[in-house]
Design a protein around this motif. Sequence first.
Motif: not given
Length: 200
Positions: A85-86, A135-141, A146-150
Amino acid sequence: MDTPVTEKPVVGKGKNHPSRNEKGTSGGLLSDVKALRERARKHTADGAVTQDYGADRTTVLKLLNEALATELVCVLRYRRHYFMAKGIHAEPVAAEFKVHSDEEQGHADRIAARIVQLGGAPDFSPDTLSARSHSEYVEAGSLCDMIRENLVAERIAIESYREMVQYMGDRDPTTRRMLEDILAVEEEHADDLADMLVKG
């Protein structure tokens, strides 16, 4: 005019309701104590699973191992997002990811323990983890991604757990209660994440 108060009979008392101690039964509500003792001694290898266990144990163990895989994938995804997270708003969001990750690990531990109680073996194999997970393991950018994928993963977990709870019903009340506890936390996670998206 006052209505006279009549005392209600106490169940299990009186000459028509012998107590459990008098005859070794509870008026037909429970099994004969002698039979209970004999079954307990005869089937010690079954551990916590008694003859009145109503669910199909093979099905329950399969569902619980899928739930275990789902929780472990969630732990890994949240952990990655915590470290990756950045941005200007990253610190509180990352902290929330860490909290969620720790709670998902607690869920995994509870599920693994229940699998063992039911005479099964928890499947921690990394080779098949993502295939067994709902559920899937999505790295996200980005942080928003990240919030949306979680949030997506939590919504999947919520639906999965609701279906498992319905399946368990009265067949396995112990597993059902555990899943209901986990479901309540997953709903809290989804609510937290949805709030983050609105604020972002």
